[in-house]
Design a protein around this motif. Structure first.
Motif, PDB file in Angstrom:
ATOM      1  N   THR A   1      14.121  -6.040   8.565  1.00 51.94           N
ATOM      2  CA  THR A   1      13.474  -6.813   7.520  1.00 51.94           C
ATOM      3  C   THR A   1      13.397  -7.674   8.116  1.00 51.94           C
TER       4      THR A   1
ATOM      5  N   HIS B   1      19.926  -0.480  -0.216  1.00 53.12           N
ATOM      6  CA  HIS B   1      19.138  -1.028   0.925  1.00 53.12           C
ATOM      7  C   HIS B   1      18.328  -1.043   1.796  1.00 53.12           C
TER       8      HIS B   1
ATOM      9  N   SER C   1      18.550  -5.689   9.725  1.00 52.30           N
ATOM     10  CA  SER C   1      18.304  -7.007  10.111  1.00 52.30           C
ATOM     11  C   SER C   1      16.907  -7.390  10.931  1.00 52.30           C
TER      12      SER C   1
ATOM     13  N   MET D   1      14.545  -1.152   0.982  1.00 53.53           N
ATOM     14  CA  MET D   1      13.730  -1.466   2.780  1.00 53.53           C
ATOM     15  C   MET D   1      12.148  -0.875   3.053  1.00 53.53           C
TER      16      MET D   1
END
Length: 203
Positions: free
Chosen positions: A126, A153, A123, A157
């Motif tokens: 991101t 993921h 998070s 990213m």
């Protein structure tokens, strides 16, 4: 979703299952179902204070009353300072409220508390990428990859980060690795298509 629905069939007054089901709806983009589900929990339901605060915060958050959601999550954390889930949601609400700095600050507190929690690092990376703070995003995303090397993921990213930096070949390499992990990961496939086009390989 199926498990929470089954739990509610067995115990309709099990409101925490209803709360969790509402989060599942919200996470999968079904806001109206999330709102209907969370509002179905009566205001006078006999619940512990901690559970009531989580539910009240979610009611505000799901209806995008972000100021109220922040206030309730803050109250919850004053009473229960080590509630990881509350701080995670608080960071998410701040991000939706265009306060990326405070969102990242909350995640940094969580990273001190639970450095092994991959969600926190993912998070944080991101939010930093989306906020354009590219140099700061590298370290948390690399930590995310170390903690979740089996997932597509974090590689995606890192590909997004390289793409935003204009490092298209590096981005392509990350997307390719992500697709080796999960050939059906749409975000990696879309990113790979975009950088291949930028590299001149439109085919």
């Amino acid at each position: 979703e199926q498990s929470f629905a089954a739990a509610l069939e067995l115990a309709p007054a099990f409101h925490i299952a209803r709360y969790r089901l509402a989060h599942v709806y919200m996470s999968s983009g079904r806001q109206s179902e999330a709102v209907d589900t969370i509002l179905a929990i009566p205001d006078d339901a006999p619940l512990p204070q901690r559970d009531r605060l989580y539910i009240d915060a979610a009611k505000a958050f799901f209806q995008f009353d972000l100021a109220s959601a922040i206030a309730v999550y803050r109250e919850l954390l004053e009473l229960y300072p080590y509630e990881v889930e509350a701080r995670q949601f608080l960071a998410e609400v701040y991000f939706h409220n265009y306060d990326e700095k405070t969102a990242v600050d909350e995640l940094k507190l969580l990273a001190l508390q639970e450095p092994e929690n991959e969600f926190i690092w993912g998070s944080m990376g991101t939010y930093l990428v989306l906020a354009g703070r590219l140099d700061e995003a590298q370290e948390p995303l690399e930590t995310y990859l170390k903690l979740a090397a089996e997932k597509a993921h974090p590689l995606t990213m890192l590909g997004d980060l390289a793409r935003q930096r204009g490092e298209y070949q590096e981005a392509s390499d990350y997307y390719a690795k992500a697709l080796e992990v999960d050939t059906n990961f749409a975000e990696a496939r879309r990113g790979q298509a975009q950088v291949l086009a930028l590299l001149g390989d439109s085919a």
